[in-house]
Write a protein that holds these residues in place. Structure first.
Motif, PDB file in Angstrom:
ATOM      1  N   VAL A 148       0.861  -1.192   0.000  1.00  0.00           N
ATOM      2  CA  VAL A 148       0.000   0.000   0.000  1.00  0.00           C
ATOM      3  C   VAL A 148       0.892   1.235   0.000  1.00  0.00           C
ATOM      4  CG1 VAL A 148      -0.245  -0.207   2.504  1.00  0.00           C
ATOM      5  CG2 VAL A 148      -1.807   1.270   1.249  1.00  0.00           C
ATOM      6  N   MET A 149       0.546   2.189  -0.836  1.00  0.00           N
ATOM      7  CA  MET A 149       1.454   3.293  -1.095  1.00  0.00           C
ATOM      8  C   MET A 149       0.690   4.597  -1.280  1.00  0.00           C
ATOM      9  SD  MET A 149       4.266   2.865  -4.080  1.00  0.00           S
ATOM     10  CE  MET A 149       4.160   4.332  -5.048  1.00  0.00           C
ATOM     11  N   ASP A 150       1.292   5.660  -0.790  1.00  0.00           N
ATOM     12  CA  ASP A 150       0.750   6.998  -1.015  1.00  0.00           C
ATOM     13  C   ASP A 150       1.515   7.661  -2.151  1.00  0.00           C
ATOM     14  OD1 ASP A 150      -0.849   7.491   1.694  1.00  0.00           O
ATOM     15  OD2 ASP A 150       1.023   6.462   2.161  1.00  0.00           O
ATOM     16  N   MET A 151       0.863   8.598  -2.841  1.00  0.00           N
ATOM     17  CA  MET A 151       1.626   9.462  -3.727  1.00  0.00           C
ATOM     18  C   MET A 151       2.534  10.293  -2.837  1.00  0.00           C
ATOM     19  SD  MET A 151      -0.981  10.654  -6.682  1.00  0.00           S
ATOM     20  CE  MET A 151      -1.912   9.418  -7.603  1.00  0.00           C
ATOM     21  N   PHE A 152       3.844  10.146  -3.044  1.00  0.00           N
ATOM     22  CA  PHE A 152       4.748  10.779  -2.081  1.00  0.00           C
ATOM     23  C   PHE A 152       4.718  12.295  -2.226  1.00  0.00           C
ATOM     24  CE2 PHE A 152       9.023   9.972  -4.588  1.00  0.00           C
ATOM     25  CZ  PHE A 152       8.469  10.488  -5.722  1.00  0.00           C
ATOM     26  N   PRO A 153       4.976  12.979  -1.105  1.00  0.00           N
ATOM     27  CA  PRO A 153       4.816  14.430  -1.102  1.00  0.00           C
ATOM     28  C   PRO A 153       6.002  15.142  -1.723  1.00  0.00           C
ATOM     29  CG  PRO A 153       5.417  13.675   1.085  1.00  0.00           C
ATOM     30  CD  PRO A 153       5.282  12.446   0.226  1.00  0.00           C
ATOM     31  N   TYR A 154       5.725  16.327  -2.256  1.00  0.00           N
ATOM     32  CA  TYR A 154       6.772  17.262  -2.604  1.00  0.00           C
ATOM     33  C   TYR A 154       6.948  18.171  -1.389  1.00  0.00           C
ATOM     34  CZ  TYR A 154       9.571  20.808  -4.684  1.00  0.00           C
ATOM     35  OH  TYR A 154      10.613  21.647  -4.930  1.00  0.00           O
ATOM     36  N   PRO A 155       8.105  18.137  -0.755  1.00  0.00           N
ATOM     37  CA  PRO A 155       8.274  18.897   0.494  1.00  0.00           C
ATOM     38  C   PRO A 155       8.415  20.374   0.207  1.00  0.00           C
ATOM     39  CG  PRO A 155      10.277  17.682  -0.021  1.00  0.00           C
ATOM     40  CD  PRO A 155       9.312  17.405  -1.134  1.00  0.00           C
ATOM     41  N   SER A 156       7.327  21.092   0.271  1.00  0.00           N
ATOM     42  CA  SER A 156       7.304  22.463  -0.222  1.00  0.00           C
ATOM     43  C   SER A 156       7.761  23.486   0.803  1.00  0.00           C
ATOM     44  CB  SER A 156       5.897  22.830  -0.663  1.00  0.00           C
ATOM     45  OG  SER A 156       5.089  23.032   0.478  1.00  0.00           O
ATOM     46  N   GLY A 157       7.698  23.152   2.065  1.00  0.00           N
ATOM     47  CA  GLY A 157       8.066  24.139   3.061  1.00  0.00           C
ATOM     48  C   GLY A 157       6.913  25.015   3.496  1.00  0.00           C
ATOM     49  N   ILE A 184      12.056  18.223   4.073  1.00  0.00           N
ATOM     50  CA  ILE A 184      11.790  16.790   4.237  1.00  0.00           C
ATOM     51  C   ILE A 184      11.779  16.431   5.713  1.00  0.00           C
ATOM     52  CG2 ILE A 184      12.781  14.489   3.913  1.00  0.00           C
ATOM     53  CD1 ILE A 184      13.728  15.431   1.144  1.00  0.00           C
ATOM     54  N   ALA A 185      12.751  16.960   6.438  1.00  0.00           N
ATOM     55  CA  ALA A 185      12.809  16.656   7.876  1.00  0.00           C
ATOM     56  C   ALA A 185      11.538  17.133   8.564  1.00  0.00           C
ATOM     57  CB  ALA A 185      14.041  17.316   8.492  1.00  0.00           C
ATOM     58  N   ALA A 186      11.022  18.289   8.149  1.00  0.00           N
ATOM     59  CA  ALA A 186       9.814  18.830   8.778  1.00  0.00           C
ATOM     60  C   ALA A 186       8.608  17.942   8.491  1.00  0.00           C
ATOM     61  CB  ALA A 186       9.563  20.252   8.284  1.00  0.00           C
ATOM     62  N   ILE A 187       8.462  17.521   7.242  1.00  0.00           N
ATOM     63  CA  ILE A 187       7.311  16.672   6.909  1.00  0.00           C
ATOM     64  C   ILE A 187       7.421  15.322   7.593  1.00  0.00           C
ATOM     65  CG2 ILE A 187       6.168  15.400   5.068  1.00  0.00           C
ATOM     66  CD1 ILE A 187       6.309  17.599   3.326  1.00  0.00           C
ATOM     67  N   ARG A 188       8.655  14.807   7.625  1.00  0.00           N
ATOM     68  CA  ARG A 188       8.850  13.503   8.262  1.00  0.00           C
ATOM     69  C   ARG A 188       8.418  13.576   9.729  1.00  0.00           C
ATOM     70  NH1 ARG A 188      14.166  11.617   6.285  1.00  0.00           N
ATOM     71  NH2 ARG A 188      13.194  10.196   4.800  1.00  0.00           N
ATOM     72  N   ALA A 189       8.748  14.677  10.392  1.00  0.00           N
ATOM     73  CA  ALA A 189       8.370  14.834  11.800  1.00  0.00           C
ATOM     74  C   ALA A 189       6.853  14.933  11.937  1.00  0.00           C
ATOM     75  CB  ALA A 189       9.040  16.079  12.378  1.00  0.00           C
ATOM     76  N   GLN A 190       6.219  15.632  10.989  1.00  0.00           N
ATOM     77  CA  GLN A 190       4.758  15.751  11.066  1.00  0.00           C
ATOM     78  C   GLN A 190       4.084  14.397  10.868  1.00  0.00           C
ATOM     79  OE1 GLN A 190       4.326  19.117   8.280  1.00  0.00           O
ATOM     80  NE2 GLN A 190       2.959  20.044   9.783  1.00  0.00           N
ATOM     81  N   LEU A 191       4.611  13.630   9.916  1.00  0.00           N
ATOM     82  CA  LEU A 191       4.023  12.313   9.671  1.00  0.00           C
ATOM     83  C   LEU A 191       4.215  11.409  10.880  1.00  0.00           C
ATOM     84  CD1 LEU A 191       5.087  11.739   5.956  1.00  0.00           C
ATOM     85  CD2 LEU A 191       2.799  12.213   6.833  1.00  0.00           C
TER      86      LEU A 191
END
Length: 980
Positions: A73-82, A142-149
């Motif tokens: 199972v897979m998500d469309m991976f995010p573009y880490p926009s900031g 990326i680090a920010a999104i990873r922390a949010q996830l």
RNA sequence: GCGGGAGUGGUGUAACGGCAGCCACGCCAGACUUAGGAUCUGGUGCCCUCGGGCGUGCGGGUUCGACUCCCGCCUCCCGCACCA
């Protein structure tokens, strides 16, 4: 972490002080925070969500899951926009997370990875503005999104994460490019093959070059090495091509057709786009048009999405027909030419009264007459002294005209006559040849036969230019419109040898195509709207091409592949990340990519087998879509330095499940905005890799679901300005901001509408579990929905009630005991299990939550605040809610005395025994209207049902004095008396 | 214009062709409270003369029975759109 493992309880202090009236062990937001952070740490330290591969580097622990079915199972991976996430973004990620957790508990070996799509314009534009290397901003984002996830509690296998900018990843993106460059599409076989096999067949004389690949026209055997190289290069699936491209001066780059909006602007940045000829890398996706189209039928995607891809591919069947142009009026040395037109209506050939070329059509120059014939219609000549002058001026206007103008169907038709005529092959009539911008270069042959009687556009043009109109399909008697495009018998369609008159459209098409084919004047053919994929970008922040060109020698400027062993071709450091940009409307400017200024990098001495030579590197980079074309493959083992993907892993995770199955990811969730771009490109690459034998699956994504969007209300004051939505109050149906009425709108969440709500705020106020439950409760995954912050409390209350069923709020001790549940409770439990399973399986998490709520409310009522709750019910309740609210479920599970995480505990099964009732209430209808309820044994047959119904007082009263014409009794459901 | 999807309480939604509105928000009432924006309990489609009547965008049809299936409209959303 062993201490945590043995004592996972996160509760270190009572939730409230003794004086505030809140019981000390209530499930408050503060307690939720502590529980969630503790369990997130524990999951990470124990590697709870590590998914074992069958073989290789990540195979540890596979024996534990060897007997399980796999589920990818897979998500469309995010573009880490900031820009940060808002509450709409996690919807899909949570949907896959719930599914992933459910399937793991229910016995699947689940792969649920997450990566980052990290090349692209926003980071580069930020770099251009600030001078900060795009890698730095991208990695921070990326680090920010990873922390949010992580804070949302999603169960990604963190060992499998990567970003498309990692050299260890884009090395293989380049490697795939070289496979595409190194192959050609064998039309007879319908698939890609290695280019070496083409050369071998050409050498052996068993194959001729494809049409249009050999400008010399000489046999292969007579060509020299460089000429042969050119012929071979023209066959490749990745090829250099000079053609009109979408040049965007404001961005300083070219764009693919898909990146240009319908109004002729860049999808990113909204700058004007111009058509301009340039040499660029192309990918021959059109070779796969038919397979991309037909294989849609084998995919489990929504109809609307498949339809979008079908429309984009745009297959249409018809015929090519040649219209010879004589030498009369043209330059003295002109050879006869034939205009090839494409039409879907060859049956209307006798109704063709003129011919139109696109303004950019390559034959325009050769066909233009030297002078206007005597008496030329002034409407046709645009007032120009000569045809050449008229053509030049019209072409100039057409190139300046934006796509918006050009595609505006309401605009009056324009065009100019070339001063020549072409011969209708059916009846020998001479037809004037025009150029007009309503004919598009890129579609069909770029030329049409105009049949105003049966085509609305041609009718319009004919009216403007005073051209004849001949009906060749008889419209219905009551038709009083202009062009008739519907069915009907052919008329006015006969020559000395052939008559179509009286035939219906299909029969007429067949007859005329046969007739044309027999005389070599035409043939049935199929065309597609899909065009080849423009693959070059004049940007810094993308994958470099693994391509070099010799600087000197006969073969200078022919592309050469960088050997696999020399990959990756690393992106060089540069001082200036920006391509040279121009004024938005400077259509005549030319691209100048940033890599071309990296002087040390652009020239290189290599020994590619025939001694050291100097080469220059390709200075374009790949488009943003390249990295997302194949990332599903890299999740299987992103650390593999030997291969793009281990074939055995590919077979296990993506291979077909049986003969005829396309294989691919079992569930792919993402936004509908990628319906054509990403999904078409990814399917194309996957099919190339399939043809070349690198993967066993024919399609990348077996099942795809588009998650809905979350929108929110926004409010404007009397001046039309947006006011902060969070501060608007509703009173008696009026919306007030600071006491003044405001108007409500509904739209995208964001800063501009002042209606931004972030997951961080919601998690701070309620905890991640409440946020998860709320998002999942608002509707089926694929449905769009409004955000309503005030409704989140309902989900908070549900989790509090579940907590209270399992834990004593006063002492924190579990309330579960080994007591027997009553029959009512058992029925409620098993109905809930069945309902929750159904909800999870169909991605309708709202159903699952409703059923869990019912069970919780039942337990709250039956067991009150004090009496012990049967363990045999409390435990399944916790397991049922675990995929939705995993942290609180883990905490409760642990308080119920379990040491291990419940993530791998079997999901409860419904016992069918408790799904059937002993007695059921059935409705009694009279003429379809419910009049009474009767209670009967569940297994009562029709006769017993009817008897029970008749015995009911109310029913008897209704039936008294009336004739029962018919009785319909459905056991277990209802009785319907049909009375006179 | 072409194609796709959707119309159910104040709101989000739920109903193998079989009791329309599960569950939740909101609202109303009550309990417990010094207090309630906590918690718990009950009520809540509309109308009503308290018998009942009417209700799933509109109009037809199939059926004993239609939110569900079929036909025709209307509205909204999405995609494509001078694609020959």
């Amino acid at each position: 972490m062993s201490q945590t493992a043995q004592q996972p309880s996160a509760e270190q202090q009572p939730a409230g002080g003794p004086d505030d009236g809140v019981p000390p062990h209530r499930y408050t937001p503060a307690l939720a925070q502590r529980i969630e952070l503790a369990w997130q740490d524990r999951w990470e330290s124990e590697g709870t969500f590590h998914t074992p591969n069958p073989v290789g580097r990540l195979a540890e622990g596979f024996e534990r899951v060897a007997g399980r079915p796999k589920f990818f199972v897979m998500d469309m991976f995010p573009y880490p926009s900031g820009a940060g996430l808002h509450v709409g973004h996690p919807l899909g990620y949570l949907g896959t997370d719930v599914t992933s957790r459910f399937r793991r508990m229910d016995g699947d070996n689940v792969l649920h990875p997450m990566g980052y799509d990290a090349f692209g314009l926003p980071a580069e534009q930020y770099a251009v503005q600030t001078g900060q290397h795009p890698r730095v901003t991208t990695e921070a984002n990326i680090a920010a999104i990873r922390a949010q996830l992580r804070r949302l509690g999603v169960d990604h296998d963190d060992r499998r994460s990567f970003a498309t900018i990692d050299p260890g990843y884009y090395r293989w993106t380049q490697w795939i490019f070289l496979r595409v460059f190194g192959s050609w599409f064998d039309r007879s076989a319908g698939r890609a093959r290695p280019i070496g096999e083409l050369v071998a067949e050409l050498d052996a004389g068993t194959r001729e070059p494809d049409p249009g690949t050999d400008p010399t026209g000489r046999p292969w055997a007579e060509l020299d090495d460089v000429e042969r190289r050119r012929v071979v290069d023209a066959h490749r699936l990745a090829y250099l091509h000079e053609a009109p491209v979408n040049w965007c001066p404001g961005l300083g780059t070219v764009l693919s057709n898909e990146e240009v909006t319908p109004d002729g602007r860049s999808e990113r940045g909204n700058f004007p786009v111009f058509r301009r000829p340039l040499t660029q890398w192309m990918m021959r996706i059109t070779a796969y048009a038919e397979r991309l189209l037909t294989d849609l039928d084998r995919l489990d995607w929504s109809d609307s999405l498949k339809q979008m891809q079908r429309n984009w591919i745009g297959r249409s069947t018809g015929a090519r027909i040649g219209f010879p142009v004589g030498v009369a009026g043209r330059a003295d040395d002109a050879a006869p030419e034939t205009i090839e037109v494409f039409t879907t209506r060859p049956d209307t050939l006798f109704g063709a009264t003129y011919v139109v070329l696109a303004p950019e059509h390559p034959l325009v120059g050769a066909l233009t007459a030297q002078a206007w014939p005597d008496g030329a219609d002034p409407r046709w000549t645009a007032g120009a002294a000569t045809p050449a002058e008229a053509v030049r001026e019209y072409q100039r206007q057409a190139s300046r005209r934006s796509e918006l103008d050009r595609q505006d169907a309401g605009r009056e038709k324009t065009g100019v006559w070339l001063g020549v005529t072409a011969t209708n092959p059916a009846d020998g009539r001479e037809l004037p040849v025009f150029i007009a911008d309503y004919v598009l270069t890129g579609y069909g042959t770029g030329a049409i036969m105009a049949v105003p009687g049966q085509d609305a556009r041609d009718w319009e043009f004919a009216e403007v230019f005073g051209l004849p109109i001949v009906r060749t399909v008889q419209p219905p008697a009551d038709f009083d419109g202009k062009a008739w495009t519907g069915p009907g018998p052919a008329v006015n369609s006969a020559n000395g040898e052939l008559s179509l008159d009286g035939l219906d459209v299909d029969a007429a098409k067949a007859a005329i195509v046969d007739w044309l084919a027999a005389r070599g004047a035409g043939e049935a053919t199929t065309t597609y709207k899909l065009r080849d994929w423009l693959f070059s970008r004049q940007r810094y922040w993308g994958e470099p091409f693994p391509i070099v060109y010799a600087i000197d020698g006969e073969d200078a400027d022919l592309p050469v592949a960088v050997p696999d062993a020399m990959l990756p071709v690393l992106l060089p450091e540069v001082d200036d990340y920006s391509p040279k940009t121009f004024a938005d409307d400077d259509a005549d400017s030319a691209p100048e990519p940033p890599l071309s200024r990296a002087a040390d990098w652009t020239t290189v001495e290599l020994d590619l087998g025939d001694g050291p030579r100097k080469y220059r590197r390709e200075t374009n980079t790949m488009p943003n879509w390249a990295g997302s074309c194949w990332y599903h493959l890299r999740y299987l083992d992103p650390g593999d330095d030997e291969r793009m993907v281990d074939p055995e892993l590919e077979r296990y995770w993506l291979g077909p499940r049986g003969p005829g199955d396309v294989g691919g990811v079992d569930l792919y969730v993402g936004g509908v905005e990628h319906a054509v771009l990403h999904l078409l490109y990814a399917r194309f690459w996957h099919k190339v890799l399939f043809d070349l034998g690198y993967v066993s699956s024919e399609e990348p994504f077996r099942r795809l679901v588009n998650q809905g969007y979350i929108s929110a209300y926004a409010y404007t004051d009397e001046r039309g300005f947006y006011v902060p939505a969070a501060d608007v109050e509703e009173r008696d149906g009026q919306f007030l901001y600071e006491g003044r009425p405001v108007d409500r709108e509904y739209g995208k969440i964001g800063k501009s509408l002042k209606n931004m709500v972030t997951p961080d705020e919601m998690i701070a106020a309620y905890g991640a579990d409440t946020f998860r439950v709320y998002e999942m409760s608002t509707g089926p995954l694929d449905q769009s929905r409004p955000w309503e912050t005030k409704a989140v409390v309902g989900s908070q209350r549900l989790l509090q009630r579940i907590w209270r069923v399992v834990v004593d709020e006063g002492t924190g001790a579990p309330r579960a005991a080994d007591v027997e549940p009553g029959e009512d409770t058992l029925r409620a439990l098993h109905r809930t299990i069945a309902g929750v399973r159904d909800g999870f399986a169909t991605l309708r998490f709202n159903i699952a939550i409703a059923r869990v709520t019912e069970l919780t409310n039942h337990l709250t009522q039956v067991y009150g605040a004090d009496s012990p709750v049967p363990r045999s019910v409390a435990e399944p309740l916790v397991l049922l809610v675990a995929p939705l609210a995993p942290h609180v479920a883990e905490e409760l599970w642990s308080r119920l005395g379990h040491d291990a995480s419940l993530a791998w505990h079997p999901f409860p099964d419904a016992d069918p025994r408790w799904l059937v009732e002993d007695t059921v209430q059935v409705a009694v209808q009279l003429n379809g209207k419910v009049r009474a309820q009767v209670s009967v044994p569940a297994d009562a047959d029709a006769a017993a049902l009817e008897a029970a119904a008749r015995a009911d007082e109310k029913v008897a009263a209704h039936l008294a004095g009336r004739t029962v014409r018919r009785v319909v009794a459905v056991p277990g459901r209802l009785v319907n008396f049909v009375v006179g």
